[in-house]
Scaffold this active site. Structure first.
Site, PDB file in Angstrom:
ATOM      1  N   SER A 125       3.350   4.243 -12.044  1.00 48.32           N
ATOM      2  CA  SER A 125       2.343   3.342 -12.622  1.00 48.32           C
ATOM      3  C   SER A 125       1.141   4.125 -13.160  1.00 48.32           C
ATOM      4  O   SER A 125       0.561   3.756 -14.191  1.00 48.32           O
ATOM      5  CB  SER A 125       1.909   2.266 -11.628  1.00 48.32           C
ATOM      6  N   ARG A 167      11.988  26.998  -2.920  1.00 45.40           N
ATOM      7  CA  ARG A 167      10.931  26.300  -3.652  1.00 45.40           C
ATOM      8  C   ARG A 167      10.540  27.028  -4.929  1.00 45.40           C
ATOM      9  O   ARG A 167      10.232  26.423  -5.951  1.00 45.40           O
ATOM     10  CB  ARG A 167       9.670  26.180  -2.787  1.00 45.40           C
ATOM     11  N   LEU A 192       3.407  21.963  -4.161  1.00 46.79           N
ATOM     12  CA  LEU A 192       3.588  23.105  -5.059  1.00 46.79           C
ATOM     13  C   LEU A 192       3.032  24.368  -4.399  1.00 46.79           C
ATOM     14  O   LEU A 192       1.982  24.327  -3.761  1.00 46.79           O
ATOM     15  CB  LEU A 192       2.880  22.814  -6.384  1.00 46.79           C
ATOM     16  N   HIS A 206      -5.271  11.207  -5.961  1.00 45.53           N
ATOM     17  CA  HIS A 206      -5.031  10.988  -4.532  1.00 45.53           C
ATOM     18  C   HIS A 206      -5.635   9.638  -4.145  1.00 45.53           C
ATOM     19  O   HIS A 206      -6.780   9.352  -4.489  1.00 45.53           O
ATOM     20  CB  HIS A 206      -5.691  12.118  -3.728  1.00 45.53           C
TER      21      HIS A 206
HETATM   22  C1  GRF Z   1      -0.507   6.677  -6.202  1.00 45.53           C
HETATM   23  O1  GRF Z   1      -1.125   5.911  -5.216  1.00 45.53           O
HETATM   24  C2  GRF Z   1      -1.134   8.048  -6.284  1.00 45.53           C
HETATM   25  O2  GRF Z   1      -2.488   8.053  -5.960  1.00 45.53           O
HETATM   26  C3  GRF Z   1      -0.370   8.828  -5.257  1.00 45.53           C
HETATM   27  O3  GRF Z   1       0.947   8.336  -5.322  1.00 45.53           O
HETATM   28  C4  GRF Z   1       0.939   7.008  -5.843  1.00 45.53           C
HETATM   29  C5  GRF Z   1       1.833   7.041  -7.056  1.00 45.53           C
HETATM   30  O4  GRF Z   1       2.005   5.763  -7.608  1.00 45.53           O
HETATM   31  N1  GRF Z   1      -0.487  10.251  -5.505  1.00 45.53           N
HETATM   32  P1  GRF Z   1       2.617   5.628  -9.065  1.00 45.53           P
HETATM   33  O5  GRF Z   1       3.974   6.343  -9.027  1.00 45.53           O
HETATM   34  O6  GRF Z   1       1.671   6.255 -10.026  1.00 45.53           O
HETATM   35  O7  GRF Z   1       2.782   4.163  -9.282  1.00 45.53           O
END
Ligand code: GRF
Length: 211
Positions: free
Chosen positions: A15, A68, A96, A112
């Protein structure tokens, strides 16, 4: 000025990726999304990207076993092949290594779902609730080798309400994520973000934070 070439890295529904794609459709937006790359071939976001006409690639970490760096070398190859200038992590669920991160210093951005430096790591919404936080939110930051510790580019907060569930709170936070990620990408792409002494200055001023 030429638009920055951006790759968005995802692992799931995407999203935030969609929010970035939508923002970049605006001709005056200073960045273009040149590739969406997933480490998981079943990520829903891949179809959403293709539906928007964005080219996708899969670098499946499972084909590299525990190595990795081999995974990251393949990822690096994909990014270089597309002339990537900036990377946006958007729900990318692989840590990473410094090998990769240091190649992309101040060109690798993450979002985040919490008010960093509070609530690093996973399950931030559940933790905000159990810890009785009054405020929660989201942070866009440059990635450094230490997890969730890089310079903050943009942050927004939302209230935690008395009848909140994890889902309700997550939805409220996601709304601000979709706003601040494109805003942050714009600032970085326009060259308005400078890292000085481990913190970002935007147009020469400290970033407003809420933690
Ligand atoms: C979001 O809450 C983002 O902050 C975190 O993972 C989630 C990803 O959601 N890092 P989407 O895949 O962007 O819908």
């Amino acid at each position: 000025m030429a638009r920055k070439r951006v790759a968005v890295l995802i692992s799931g529904r995407g999203s935030n990726m969609v929010a970035l794609i939508e923002a970049a459709k605006e001709p005056s937006f200073p960045a273009e999304i040149v590739r969406v790359v997933s480490n998981d071939p079943s990520a829903q976001g891949l179809q959403r990207a293709e539906a928007s006409g964005i080219r996708t690639a899969v670098v499946d970490h499972r084909t590299f076993g525990k190595d990795r760096e081999a995974f990251e070398r393949a990822l690096q190859g994909e990014l270089e092949a597309n002339g990537t200038e900036l990377i946006c992590l958007a729900g990318f669920m692989r840590l990473l290594t410094p090998w990769f991160v240091t190649r992309w210093t101040e060109r690798l951005i993450n979002i985040h779902p919490a008010l960093l430096p509070d609530l690093k790591g996973l399950h931030t919404h559940a933790r905000a609730l159990t810890e009785g936080r009054k405020w929660h939110g989201a942070t866009v930051h440059f990635v450094v080798p230490e997890m969730d510790a890089g310079p903050i580019i943009r942050q927004a907060r939302v209230p935690v309400l008395a009848d909140d569930t994890e889902e309700k709170l997550a939805a409220r936070v996601l709304e601000v994520e979709h706003r601040i990620y494109p805003e942050a990408l714009r600032l970085v792409s326009e060259g308005r973000v400078q890292v000085v002494g481990g913190a970002c200055l935007v147009d020469g001023k400290p970033v407003e934070t809420f933690s």
